[in-house]
Scaffold this motif. Structure first.
Motif, PDB file in Angstrom:
ATOM      1  N   THR A 129       5.367   4.856   7.870  1.00 22.76           N
ATOM      2  CA  THR A 129       3.996   4.411   8.133  1.00 22.76           C
ATOM      3  C   THR A 129       3.391   3.773   6.889  1.00 22.76           C
ATOM      4  O   THR A 129       3.480   4.339   5.794  1.00 22.76           O
ATOM      5  CB  THR A 129       3.112   5.597   8.562  1.00 22.76           C
ATOM      6  N   CYS A 130       2.816   2.594   7.076  1.00 26.38           N
ATOM      7  CA  CYS A 130       2.097   1.919   5.983  1.00 26.38           C
ATOM      8  C   CYS A 130       0.948   1.139   6.607  1.00 26.38           C
ATOM      9  O   CYS A 130       1.179   0.217   7.410  1.00 26.38           O
ATOM     10  CB  CYS A 130       3.025   0.998   5.208  1.00 26.38           C
ATOM     11  N   GLU A 131      -0.291   1.541   6.271  1.00 27.15           N
ATOM     12  CA  GLU A 131      -1.488   0.985   6.913  1.00 27.15           C
ATOM     13  C   GLU A 131      -1.325   1.128   8.432  1.00 27.15           C
ATOM     14  O   GLU A 131      -1.117   2.225   8.931  1.00 27.15           O
ATOM     15  CB  GLU A 131      -1.732  -0.459   6.458  1.00 27.15           C
ATOM     16  N   LYS A 132      -1.366   0.029   9.179  1.00 29.80           N
ATOM     17  CA  LYS A 132      -1.289   0.114  10.640  1.00 29.80           C
ATOM     18  C   LYS A 132       0.138  -0.062  11.172  1.00 29.80           C
ATOM     19  O   LYS A 132       0.361   0.003  12.384  1.00 29.80           O
ATOM     20  CB  LYS A 132      -2.210  -0.926  11.275  1.00 29.80           C
ATOM     21  N   ALA A 133       1.075  -0.309  10.254  1.00 31.86           N
ATOM     22  CA  ALA A 133       2.480  -0.486  10.674  1.00 31.86           C
ATOM     23  C   ALA A 133       3.167   0.874  10.766  1.00 31.86           C
ATOM     24  O   ALA A 133       3.108   1.671   9.832  1.00 31.86           O
ATOM     25  CB  ALA A 133       3.215  -1.377   9.680  1.00 31.86           C
ATOM     26  N   VAL A 134       3.810   1.113  11.899  1.00 33.68           N
ATOM     27  CA  VAL A 134       4.549   2.367  12.105  1.00 33.68           C
ATOM     28  C   VAL A 134       5.931   2.026  12.657  1.00 33.68           C
ATOM     29  O   VAL A 134       6.052   1.417  13.727  1.00 33.68           O
ATOM     30  CB  VAL A 134       3.818   3.314  13.081  1.00 33.68           C
TER      31      VAL A 134
ATOM     32  N   ASN B  10       0.852  -1.193   0.000  1.00 37.81           N
ATOM     33  CA  ASN B  10       0.000   0.000   0.000  1.00 37.81           C
ATOM     34  C   ASN B  10       0.890   1.246   0.000  1.00 37.81           C
ATOM     35  O   ASN B  10       2.117   1.140  -0.106  1.00 37.81           O
ATOM     36  CB  ASN B  10      -0.932  -0.009   1.228  1.00 37.81           C
TER      37      ASN B  10
END
Length: 370
Positions: A99-104, A84
């Motif tokens: 940050t990518c979707e819910k991953a930080v 994404n």
């Protein structure tokens, strides 16, 4: 700094520049990828001081800036992100948030001020070849370079330009590989020796499209390859290359035309009887109408006959089987022609136009044991 790009675009850019990240260095900044979004494009750069790669990726810059991130750590993060959009932003202390979707992820970055940018190459002296052609000629010659750094000249490939012809050649003391390519224009004569490592990395990242061109620029000490959104700059190997023309000969007393696939498969089967490190030659017993290929090792023996067209004298000659296989694998012709003089003279594999020439030195063997 803050920018947004898709994970696939970021991963593609990271994979390209990672080829120039050194595995060992005393300069820790060179273990980083430089992310430069200070202008109107997102540029990734890596440089090990011998080879430097720079590529531009697509994305949206929301806040301009520049940061250096640990290459191996950053590449692993990017590889494992969801498929994404990725947002990368840094603060004034160069701490990066990915940050990518819910991953930080929050990782420590560095100022790009100490990073070694690619050397400037003046674009005066150049040639153009298609991506496909460059990838093909390197693939068909690179296996003959030496990995022994004690003779640095043998670790590179000769690029020799003469009017509208490009010759690419390599040698390792046991064999020579040459490809001759006709260029679309005439160019000034030039000879340079390009490190094999550079060429090996280029063919990994070069898409290989027949209708896209690579521009190659030369200076006294550097070579620059430009294609699509990528630049690859490399130091050249200094010194005079070997006089390969003196090693080539058109004289022969035995000429053999043979099916390449049959020949290759036969040698491949023979290698089943050779352990790693063994130096067992494959013996070619050439007579009218056929060649008998023989191998004898501690494991066992193999004999196989292949039909041929032969002109000239009968001959029994031995070779390192791997050297023959390396050459046969990169030749696209269905039939190949071998030219030989004697059991102690080189074998030449070449086509009528001499677009490729492979020289392989024979090895001694005990005829009584064959």
């Amino acid at each position: 700094m803050k920018f947004i790009c898709h994970k696939s675009e970021l991963a593609k850019g990271v994979n390209i520049v990672m080829k120039a990240v050194p595995s060992k260095t005393t300069m820790s900044i060179l273990e980083c990828i430089l992310i430069d979004a200070s202008a109107n494009e997102i540029k990734l750069t890596a440089n090990d001081m011998e080879l430097g790669i720079e590529t531009v990726i697509e994305g949206t810059i929301e806040e301009k800036g520049i940061v250096a991130l640990d290459a191996r750590f950053f590449s692993e993060i990017v590889r494992k992100l969801p498929d994404n959009d990725v947002v990368i932003e840094t603060d004034t202390s160069f701490r990066a948030t990915i940050t990518c979707e819910k991953a930080v992820f929050n990782i420590i970055g560095r100022s790009g001020e100490d990073f070694s940018y690619l050397p400037y190459v003046e674009k005066n002296d150049s040639i153009s070849v298609s991506e496909y052609t460059l990838k093909d000629v390197v693939r068909q010659t690179i296996f003959s370079i030496s990995d022994n750094e004690s003779n640095r000249m043998m670790t590179g490939e000769l690029f020799e330009i003469n009017e509208n012809m490009l010759r690419v050649a390599s040698l390792d003391g046991h064999r020579i590989s040459i490809r001759n390519i006709e260029l679309k224009e005439n160019y000034a004569s030039r000879k340079v020796v390009v490190p094999g490592k550079t060429l090996q990395e280029i063919i990994k990242i070069l898409p290989g499209e027949a209708d896209r061109m690579v521009d190659i620029f030369f200076t006294e000490n550097h070579i620059l390859f430009e294609f699509e959104q990528t630049k690859v700059v490399s130091r050249l190997i200094e010194g005079e290359y070997f006089h390969i023309d003196q090693m080539l000969s058109s004289d022969h007393e035995t000429r053999v035309k043979i099916n390449k696939r049959e020949f290759l498969n036969c040698i491949d089967r023979a290698l089943l009887l050779v352990r790693e490190g063994d130096k067992k030659p494959i013996i070619m017993d050439i007579k009218d109408g056929s060649v008998m290929l023989k191998i004898r090792s501690f494991i066992g023996s193999m004999d196989e006959e292949i039909e041929i067209e032969k002109e000239g004298k009968d001959l029994m000659i031995g070779f390192n089987p791997k050297f023959f296989m390396d050459a046969l694998r990169v030749i696209d012709d269905e039939e190949i022609t071998l030219y030989m003089m004697s059991p102690k003279a080189p074998c030449f594999i070449r086509d009528d136009e001499e677009s490729y020439i492979y020289l392989i030195l024979p090895v001694n063997f005990n005829a009584a044991s064959v």
